[in-house]
Design an enzyme around this catalytic site. Structure first.
Site, short mmCIF file in Angstrom:
data_model
loop_
_atom_site.label_atom_id
_atom_site.label_comp_id
_atom_site.label_asym_id
_atom_site.label_seq_id
_atom_site.Cartn_x
_atom_site.Cartn_y
_atom_site.Cartn_z
N CYS A 266 -5.25 -9.47 3.38
CA CYS A 266 -6.44 -8.35 3.76
C CYS A 266 -7.73 -9.22 4.25
CB CYS A 266 -6.66 -7.43 2.96
SG CYS A 266 -5.57 -6.31 2.63
N PHE B 6 -8.42 0.99 -0.89
CA PHE B 6 -9.26 -0.30 -1.50
C PHE B 6 -8.56 -0.96 -2.58
CE2 PHE B 6 -12.26 3.07 0.17
CZ PHE B 6 -13.02 2.21 1.26
N ASN C 210 -14.56 -5.14 2.80
CA ASN C 210 -13.85 -6.21 2.67
C ASN C 210 -14.64 -7.41 3.29
OD1 ASN C 210 -11.65 -5.30 1.46
ND2 ASN C 210 -10.23 -5.66 3.18
N GLY D 286 -7.68 -15.81 0.06
CA GLY D 286 -6.60 -15.61 0.85
C GLY D 286 -6.03 -14.08 0.89
N LYS E 145 -7.83 -11.59 7.76
CA LYS E 145 -7.53 -10.73 8.85
C LYS E 145 -8.60 -9.83 9.12
CE LYS E 145 -4.44 -6.93 7.78
NZ LYS E 145 -5.49 -5.86 7.52
N ARG F 278 -6.65 -3.22 -5.15
CA ARG F 278 -6.32 -4.99 -4.75
C ARG F 278 -4.80 -5.08 -5.39
NH1 ARG F 278 -10.54 -5.91 -9.35
NH2 ARG F 278 -9.74 -3.85 -9.82
N VAL G 31 0.92 -1.26 0.02
CA VAL G 31 0.03 -0.13 -0.10
C VAL G 31 0.93 1.17 0.05
CG1 VAL G 31 -1.41 1.48 1.48
CG2 VAL G 31 -2.09 -0.91 0.92
P1 NAD Z 1 3.24 -4.51 4.00
O1 NAD Z 1 3.73 -5.57 4.97
O2 NAD Z 1 3.69 -4.89 2.62
O3 NAD Z 1 4.14 -3.24 4.24
C1 NAD Z 1 4.37 -2.61 5.70
C2 NAD Z 1 5.49 -1.97 5.52
O4 NAD Z 1 5.62 -1.02 6.81
C3 NAD Z 1 6.58 -2.81 5.57
O5 NAD Z 1 7.64 -2.40 4.61
C4 NAD Z 1 7.34 -2.39 6.95
O6 NAD Z 1 8.93 -2.78 7.01
C5 NAD Z 1 6.93 -1.00 7.21
N1 NAD Z 1 7.09 -0.59 8.49
C6 NAD Z 1 6.64 -1.26 9.63
N2 NAD Z 1 6.68 -0.64 10.92
C7 NAD Z 1 7.23 0.56 10.42
C8 NAD Z 1 7.86 1.66 11.11
N3 NAD Z 1 7.79 1.63 12.55
N4 NAD Z 1 8.53 2.64 10.58
C9 NAD Z 1 8.41 2.65 9.02
N5 NAD Z 1 8.03 1.53 8.45
C10 NAD Z 1 7.41 0.53 8.97
O7 NAD Z 1 1.86 -4.20 4.37
P2 NAD Z 1 0.65 -3.74 3.24
O8 NAD Z 1 0.06 -5.15 2.35
O9 NAD Z 1 1.33 -2.40 2.60
O10 NAD Z 1 -0.59 -3.32 4.19
C11 NAD Z 1 -0.37 -2.11 4.91
C12 NAD Z 1 -1.86 -1.64 5.58
O11 NAD Z 1 -2.82 -1.54 4.33
C13 NAD Z 1 -2.55 -2.78 6.28
O12 NAD Z 1 -3.02 -2.36 7.33
C14 NAD Z 1 -3.28 -3.54 5.17
O13 NAD Z 1 -4.28 -4.01 6.04
C15 NAD Z 1 -3.94 -2.32 4.34
N6 NAD Z 1 -4.30 -2.69 3.04
C16 NAD Z 1 -3.65 -3.78 2.51
C17 NAD Z 1 -3.85 -3.85 0.97
C18 NAD Z 1 -3.12 -4.89 0.20
O14 NAD Z 1 -3.63 -5.15 -0.95
N7 NAD Z 1 -1.94 -5.09 0.50
C19 NAD Z 1 -4.92 -3.17 0.63
C20 NAD Z 1 -5.64 -2.21 1.20
C21 NAD Z 1 -5.28 -1.98 2.72
C1 UDX Z 2 -8.69 -7.16 -1.22
C2 UDX Z 2 -9.85 -6.23 -1.41
O1 UDX Z 2 -10.36 -6.50 -2.83
C3 UDX Z 2 -9.19 -4.67 -1.72
O2 UDX Z 2 -10.29 -3.99 -1.96
C4 UDX Z 2 -8.42 -4.60 -0.53
O3 UDX Z 2 -8.03 -3.17 -0.45
C5 UDX Z 2 -7.42 -5.45 -0.16
O4 UDX Z 2 -7.88 -6.63 -0.11
P1 UDX Z 2 -6.54 -8.30 -2.73
O5 UDX Z 2 -6.37 -9.07 -1.38
O6 UDX Z 2 -5.44 -7.63 -3.12
O7 UDX Z 2 -7.74 -7.20 -2.31
O8 UDX Z 2 -7.10 -9.36 -3.65
P2 UDX Z 2 -8.84 -9.70 -4.06
O9 UDX Z 2 -8.68 -9.46 -5.65
O10 UDX Z 2 -9.66 -8.99 -3.50
O11 UDX Z 2 -8.80 -11.22 -3.85
C6 UDX Z 2 -8.73 -11.74 -2.52
C7 UDX Z 2 -8.82 -13.08 -2.58
O12 UDX Z 2 -10.22 -13.66 -2.98
C8 UDX Z 2 -7.99 -13.83 -3.45
O13 UDX Z 2 -7.48 -15.07 -2.79
C9 UDX Z 2 -8.82 -14.24 -4.71
O14 UDX Z 2 -8.24 -15.44 -5.44
C10 UDX Z 2 -10.00 -14.65 -4.06
N1 UDX Z 2 -11.36 -14.35 -4.86
C11 UDX Z 2 -11.76 -13.14 -5.27
C12 UDX Z 2 -12.06 -15.38 -5.07
O15 UDX Z 2 -11.79 -16.55 -4.56
N2 UDX Z 2 -12.94 -15.26 -6.14
C13 UDX Z 2 -13.42 -14.03 -6.64
O16 UDX Z 2 -14.46 -13.79 -7.28
C14 UDX Z 2 -12.66 -13.01 -6.16
#
Ligand code: NAD
Ligand code: UDX
Length: 470
Positions: free
Chosen positions: A282, A154, A230, A279, A285, A156, A15
């Protein structure tokens, strides 16, 4: 760009890094902070630590426009808006572990000497905004020097850049007009449409005449919008998976059913793909954290537990399909196509594919795995074993296999040369956890084909198991 904002993004993960690159693309000045020194060094040297379409190009384009640093204090002092994008993993009893957020807020507090807007970009439970306020107060930050705003993300994985620049909506939970106005300035290129009018804009669903929508709410509503979104998407997936299991029991076809359901505009076609279950970092959890929030408030939301249970069962059902197709597993050679939690990403967090591979190995099978992007990350979590090998491509993985398992919906796996696959394998059996092929086509190409929510098709010479076996 008329009014650039100095932005600090804390966290350079899926993100944070995407947000940093996109804010620079929108014309802002960005400092991206991480406490992982190796990651910051990679980024400074022009490396890109995650697999994400368009990200390498955007980071290259904005080299200098996005600066990477481990100096959180300096970055906070130099910025008007501070986006927190660190992880919020699942903690005890399903609650989100907010210790990374708290650590960052405590550090931010030491560096606020003038007005700043602290933005929750991480996915957090309702009232986190309130807690951030309290922590800043406890550290002695003057109330007039900050506002805390919720701005859930939001995107993906796999389509993160386009999702960020062409969002369905931008949600901002802000209690003061001053902080709401700064957020309006930040998102103006998308909400006003000027970004889409640029010839260099990345194309997507939005345009200058149909720009992004900004929804301003209270912080609590904004925090709940994220969890509810989510959870609702996870609900759609578990719902279609439960219907798929029913469809299988009555010889119906889940793909037809999903098409029929999705044509109802009130339901919509998205997130109705049956398979191995959801899986990723996001949904699992966030469904758990949302349930925890409801429990804390004394609200019955057991539906969320059912969503999770159906999702867990989906992997058991798939594993049983493998057993039913192969009878016993010790000594069997299986090709596992896919390790990422979905296609087009290298992320393996909570990947159903990883869990299936682990279970196959525990059951005594030999697995040759292939994934276009996630193998390095998978090697770090899968147990080293003489029974687990990695292949450089689909046909190498399938060589002499007793069965081929499709575990991730990579485009590459939907475009396999079936004649070549048939030549490579020992037995032409495909067990598809992602429904990438039509059963009749697989039958015509000589495969026994087992998928999700559709009648299995058997090559006559291999014999159809009698009822009760599959
Ligand atoms: P990530 O684990 O990929 O990245 C988190 C980063 O934060 C890491 O690089 C880590 O080193 C850094 N970090 C941790 N503690 C720190 C600190 N004290 N100072 C500076 N950096 C620090 O996580 P992510 O997937 O980017 O998710 C981040 C948040 O966004 C989560 O709350 C997640 O639920 C949310 N989110 C994720 C997605 C997604 O698709 N991955 C989508 C929407 C929202
Ligand atoms: C999700 C949300 O879509 C996004 O809005 C939020 O910010 C982060 O979490 P992401 O985890 O990147 O995004 O993937 P997504 O495309 O939503 O898929 C999540 C899981 O659901 C994957 O394992 C995917 O294979 C599964 N999935 C998705 C299904 O099994 N069926 C579907 O129709 C869609």
């Amino acid at each position: 760009m008329q009014d650039p904002v100095s932005i600090c993004v804390i966290g350079s993960g899926y993100v944070g890094l995407v947000a940093a690159a996109c804010f620079a693309e929108m014309g802002h000045r960005v400092l991206c902070v991480d406490n992982d020194e190796a990651r910051v060094m990679t980024l400074r040297e022009g490396g890109v630590p995650i697999f994400e379409d368009h990200l390498p190009e955007l980071l290259a384009k904005h080299r200098g426009g996005v600066e990477f640093t481990t100096d959180l204090g300096g970055a906070v002092e130099a910025s008007e808006a501070i986006f927190i994008a660190v992880g919020t993993p699942q903690g005890d009893a399903g609650a989100a572990d907010l210790s990374y957020v708290e650590a960052v807020v405590s550090e931010i507090a030491r560096h606020i000497h003038s007005y700043k807007v602290i933005v929750e970009k991480s996915t957090v439970p309702v009232y986190t905004n309130e807690w951030i306020h309290r922590v800043l107060h406890r550290h002695g930050v003057a109330p007039q020097n900050f506002d805390v705003v919720s701005n859930p993300e939001f995107l993906r994985e796999g389509t993160a850049i386009i999702d960020f620049l062409h969002p369905d909506r931008i949600v901002v939970g802000a209690a003061t007009e001053r902080s709401a106005n700064l957020m309006r300035r930040i998102y103006e290129p998308l909400v006003g449409g000027s970004y889409y009018a640029q010839p260099s804009a990345l194309p997507g669903a939005l345009s200058a005449s149909h720009p992004a929508k900004l929804l301003i709410t209270s912080a609590q509503s904004s925090e709940l919008i994220k969890h509810a979104s989510n959870a609702f998407l996870a609900l759609k997936i578990s719902f279609i998976n439960a219907v798929a299991n029913l469809a299988e029991a009555v010889d119906a076809d889940i793909e037809d059913i999903a098409a029929g359901l999705g044509l109802d505009r009130r339901i919509g076609p998205g997130f109705l793909h049956a398979g191995l279950g959801y899986g990723g970092s996001c949904f699992p959890k966030d469904v758990a954290a949302f349930h925890w929030v409801a429990q804390q408030r004394g609200v019955n939301f057991e539906l969320l537990q059912e969503i999770r249970k159906i999702n867990e069962t989906q992997k058991d059902i798939f594993f049983n399909k493998v057993l039913s197709a192969l009878w016993t597993l010790p000594g069997k050679r299986l090709a596992a196509l896919g390790l990422a939690f979905k296609g087009n990403t290298d992320d393996i967090r909570e990947s159903p594919a990883i869990e299936i591979v682990k279970r196959l190995l525990e059951a005594g099978a030999t697995v040759t795995a292939y994934d276009p992007a996630a193998m390095e990350r998978a090697k770090a979590v899968l147990p080293p074993s003489a029974k687990l090998r990695y292949a450089a491509g689909v046909y190498e993985a399938a060589k002499d296999a007793d069965a081929v398992l499709i575990l991730t919906d990579w485009k590459e796996f939907a475009e396999i040369d079936l004649a070549r696959l048939n030549d490579a394998v020992r037995f032409p059996i495909v067990i598809d956890g992602r429904n990438l092929y039509k059963p009749q086509r697989m039958l015509d190409r000589g495969f026994t084909y087992v998928s999700v929510g559709r009648p299995a098709t058997y090559q006559a010479q291999q014999g159809k198991p009698r009822s009760g076996v599959l």
